[in-house]
Design a protein around this motif. Structure first.
Motif, PDB file in Angstrom:
ATOM      1  N   THR A   1       0.838  -1.204   0.000  1.00 36.71           N
ATOM      2  CA  THR A   1       0.000   0.000   0.000  1.00 36.71           C
ATOM      3  C   THR A   1       0.868   1.247   0.000  1.00 36.71           C
ATOM      4  O   THR A   1       0.594   2.221  -0.703  1.00 36.71           O
ATOM      5  N   ILE A   2       1.931   1.213   0.798  1.00 35.44           N
ATOM      6  CA  ILE A   2       2.857   2.354   0.869  1.00 35.44           C
ATOM      7  C   ILE A   2       3.526   2.526  -0.499  1.00 35.44           C
ATOM      8  O   ILE A   2       3.606   3.636  -1.027  1.00 35.44           O
TER       9      ILE A   2
ATOM     10  N   SER B   1       3.044  11.514  10.039  1.00 37.05           N
ATOM     11  CA  SER B   1       2.263  11.450  11.294  1.00 37.05           C
ATOM     12  C   SER B   1       0.973  10.669  11.061  1.00 37.05           C
ATOM     13  O   SER B   1       0.472  10.015  11.967  1.00 37.05           O
ATOM     14  N   PHE B   2       0.444  10.709   9.831  1.00 35.78           N
ATOM     15  CA  PHE B   2      -0.732   9.877   9.527  1.00 35.78           C
ATOM     16  C   PHE B   2      -0.327   8.404   9.483  1.00 35.78           C
ATOM     17  O   PHE B   2      -1.001   7.550  10.052  1.00 35.78           O
ATOM     18  N   LEU B   3       0.796   8.126   8.813  1.00 38.74           N
ATOM     19  CA  LEU B   3       1.265   6.730   8.753  1.00 38.74           C
ATOM     20  C   LEU B   3       1.501   6.178  10.151  1.00 38.74           C
ATOM     21  O   LEU B   3       1.232   5.017  10.426  1.00 38.74           O
ATOM     22  N   ARG B   4       1.984   7.052  11.040  1.00 33.83           N
ATOM     23  CA  ARG B   4       2.269   6.576  12.397  1.00 33.83           C
ATOM     24  C   ARG B   4       0.987   6.262  13.173  1.00 33.83           C
ATOM     25  O   ARG B   4       0.999   5.523  14.142  1.00 33.83           O
ATOM     26  N   MET B   5      -0.127   6.844  12.728  1.00 37.68           N
ATOM     27  CA  MET B   5      -1.407   6.530  13.378  1.00 37.68           C
ATOM     28  C   MET B   5      -1.885   5.136  12.990  1.00 37.68           C
ATOM     29  O   MET B   5      -2.654   4.512  13.706  1.00 37.68           O
ATOM     30  N   LEU B   6      -1.467   4.701  11.833  1.00 40.50           N
ATOM     31  CA  LEU B   6      -2.004   3.463  11.268  1.00 40.50           C
ATOM     32  C   LEU B   6      -1.269   2.231  11.807  1.00 40.50           C
ATOM     33  O   LEU B   6      -0.115   2.337  12.233  1.00 40.50           O
ATOM     34  N   PRO B   7      -1.926   1.076  11.776  1.00 37.41           N
ATOM     35  CA  PRO B   7      -1.257  -0.122  12.270  1.00 37.41           C
ATOM     36  C   PRO B   7      -0.223  -0.660  11.285  1.00 37.41           C
ATOM     37  O   PRO B   7      -0.437  -1.643  10.598  1.00 37.41           O
ATOM     38  N   ILE B   8       0.862   0.033  11.209  1.00 37.48           N
ATOM     39  CA  ILE B   8       1.990  -0.417  10.392  1.00 37.48           C
ATOM     40  C   ILE B   8       3.256  -0.010  11.129  1.00 37.48           C
ATOM     41  O   ILE B   8       3.325   1.080  11.704  1.00 37.48           O
ATOM     42  N   ARG B   9       4.219  -0.915  11.145  1.00 41.70           N
ATOM     43  CA  ARG B   9       5.456  -0.631  11.870  1.00 41.70           C
ATOM     44  C   ARG B   9       6.291   0.378  11.087  1.00 41.70           C
ATOM     45  O   ARG B   9       6.306   0.352   9.853  1.00 41.70           O
ATOM     46  N   ASP B  10       6.987   1.221  11.827  1.00 41.17           N
ATOM     47  CA  ASP B  10       7.908   2.169  11.204  1.00 41.17           C
ATOM     48  C   ASP B  10       8.915   1.432  10.323  1.00 41.17           C
ATOM     49  O   ASP B  10       9.257   1.899   9.238  1.00 41.17           O
TER      50      ASP B  10
ATOM     51  N   SER C   1       2.630  11.953   4.547  1.00 40.66           N
ATOM     52  CA  SER C   1       2.315  12.403   5.908  1.00 40.66           C
ATOM     53  C   SER C   1       2.728  11.291   6.871  1.00 40.66           C
ATOM     54  O   SER C   1       2.004  10.319   7.058  1.00 40.66           O
TER      55      SER C   1
ATOM     56  N   HIS D   1      13.280   6.950  14.281  1.00 43.08           N
ATOM     57  CA  HIS D   1      12.721   6.836  15.631  1.00 43.08           C
ATOM     58  C   HIS D   1      13.130   8.025  16.497  1.00 43.08           C
ATOM     59  O   HIS D   1      12.334   8.517  17.304  1.00 43.08           O
TER      60      HIS D   1
END
Lengths: 290, 211
Positions: free
Chosen positions: B3-4, B61-70, B59, B202
């Motif tokens: 998806t990314i 900060s949006f990706l960080r909201m989602l259930p996906i690991r950094d 974005s 991180h």
């Protein structure tokens, strides 16, 4: 009962601000309110709880798991609505939802579209062209649509009209009603979320001032309105934020049950009237004194 | 992870189209034979530009909201960069082979393609790491400066070449072992940056702000 969220001694340091030793526990079926003045550290705390930023020290556990090893699993179960909206500004809101939907295991597209309809948000409208209130509502719709077990809402009532604010409060009550889910909301007290919060955490200047059950807190904190000379000096010394008004004076008492016996006489004589304090009164007193 | 990649692909594909069209035209119509040298030298500009514009629309900060690991976000982005460099390298190599066949002229250009590819791979990873360290907004100026300097240098090189100095042809004698070593070094550098990236991302939050 196992807490849904446990945070212990959280610390986060920025060049001009530090959050120090904040702890918080949220049980299933409850709504916790984090209140504080502007710049108190509410948003930093919610970001730490939502796994948006790492803590310098301290621990956060959600559903018994920590972010370090279970980031994906935790985020799949929390609905986070941030104060600043990080969504793609030049994309239609439906695009952002479709994108988010691919990551969540329990995304309910029907619920999302029903919420948009209720909020009168056109899904094809670009995010940047939504009004401030609509942006907040979109964020709430996104947080609710993957059926989370914990809601983390940062200033969720900001910019909402009365009807949507009422909807938000009802939604929060309904969300925790089955006793399995929980919500944490941070806000200014004046926005009315103190109505729905059962447990409150006051923070100011990055440090916790008070954490308590709301009912317990409001049972202790009372306004005493009294005629001149109705109270003796020892009682007066225990009151805070004393102010004069046309019919006497008023003072805030932080442990009413302890004073109840001493006040029984003046209350019976009608020289003292007791009124419930509001959370805002307690917060203002704790953060500004007086 | 797909998806990314899919979301970022738009910028890579549009850049590839603007790069690939003149290359295709050159390869099949056998226009100016020296064009491939310019296109090779311009490939890093195209790739850095793909990274920059895809990251400016991201974005985190949006990706960080989602259930996906950094770490998955990092892997997706860096692998996309790696794949893009590889595709540019393949396209340039095939076009050059198509035009010259296996001749000394081909090997001279092929050496240049390998050298530029070896330099571009870590460069693309470095752009990503820089963005995760300083944010897309802060990295815009350095990347644009690099792009402008490269374009001006390539134009300067064009003038020199016009006077009869064939830089590309001069590379025909580059030992194949050196080329293999350079490619290996590039991949090792890419792996090192990929290892470093999670820590950088991180520990810094500049990339979490929208550009």
């Amino acid at each position: 009962m196992e807490p849904i969220l446990e945070a212990h001694d959280l610390n986060k340091r920025y060049p001009e601000f530090s959050l120090t030793n904040v702890s918080l526990e949220t049980l299933p079926g409850t709504i916790t309110g984090i209140f504080g003045p502007n710049g108190a550290g509410k948003t930093t705390l919610v970001k730490l709880l939502a796994g948006q930023i790492p803590a310098d020290s301290g621990t956060v556990r959600l559903f018994g798991l920590d972010y370090q090893d279970n980031e994906k699993e935790i985020k799949d179960r929390i609905g986070y609505a941030p104060q600043e909206h990080p969504y793609y500004p030049d994309q239609p809101v439906a695009y952002t939802a479709r994108y988010a939907a691919r990551f969540y295991s329990r995304w309910d597209g029907g619920l999302f579209h029903r919420l948009l309809e209720r909020f009168r948000i056109n899904p094809e409208k670009k995010f940047r062209f939504l009004s401030a209130g609509q942006k907040t509502l979109f964020s709430l719709a996104l947080a609710l649509s993957h059926q989370p077990d914990l809601l983390l809402l940062d200033e969720p009532a900001a910019g909402l009209d009365d009807a949507h604010r009422r909807f938000l409060f009802d939604t929060l009550r309904g969300f925790v009603a089955n006793g399995e889910k929980a919500a944490v909301v941070c806000s200014h007290v004046s926005e009315g979320l103190d109505e729905v919060a059962e447990r409150v955490l006051f923070i100011d200047n990055g440090a916790p001032l008070l954490a308590a059950e709301k009912e317990e807190l409001l049972a202790r904190w009372k306004w005493l309105h009294f005629r001149d000379n109705a109270l003796d000096a020892s009682l007066l010394a225990q009151l805070k934020s004393i102010s004069r008004h046309p019919f006497g004076s008023a003072g805030l008492c932080d442990d009413f049950p302890a004073l109840r016996e001493q006040l029984a006489g003046p209350m019976a004589a009608g020289d003292v009237k007791v009124e419930n304090a509001r959370l805002a009164d307690v917060l203002i007193h704790l953060s500004q004194g007086g | 992870m797909l998806t990314i990649i899919r979301r970022n692909l738009f910028f890579y594909l549009t850049h590839l189209a603007t790069f690939g069209l003149p290359l295709w035209n050159w390869a099949f119509n056998r226009g100016r034979r020296g064009l491939v040298v310019y296109l090779t030298l311009m490939a890093p500009v195209w790739l850095c530009s793909s990274v920059l514009w895809s990251e400016r629309s991201e974005s985190y900060s949006f990706l960080r909201m989602l259930p996906i690991r950094d770490s998955d976000v990092i892997k997706a982005k860096l692998r996309l960069g790696l794949a893009a460099v590889f595709i540019y390298w393949v396209l340039l190599s095939l076009s050059t082979l198509l035009v010259w066949g296996p001749s000394p002229a081909f090997f001279a250009r092929y050496s240049l393609i390998n050298l530029v590819g070896a330099a571009t791979l870590p460069l693309v990873a470095l752009c990503y790491v820089g963005i995760w360290r300083f944010g897309a907004r802060a990295m815009t100026a350095p990347i644009l400066v690099f792009m402008v300097v490269t374009i001006v240098s390539v134009m300067g090189f064009g003038v020199v070449r016009w006077r009869g100095v064939d830089f590309g042809y001069g590379l025909r004698a580059t030992p194949w072992l050196l080329q293999v070593l350079l490619a290996t070094a590039a991949i090792l550098l890419w792996l090192l940056l990929a290892r470093l990236a999670p820590k950088v991302k991180h520990n810094n939050d500049a990339h979490l702000r929208l550009p």
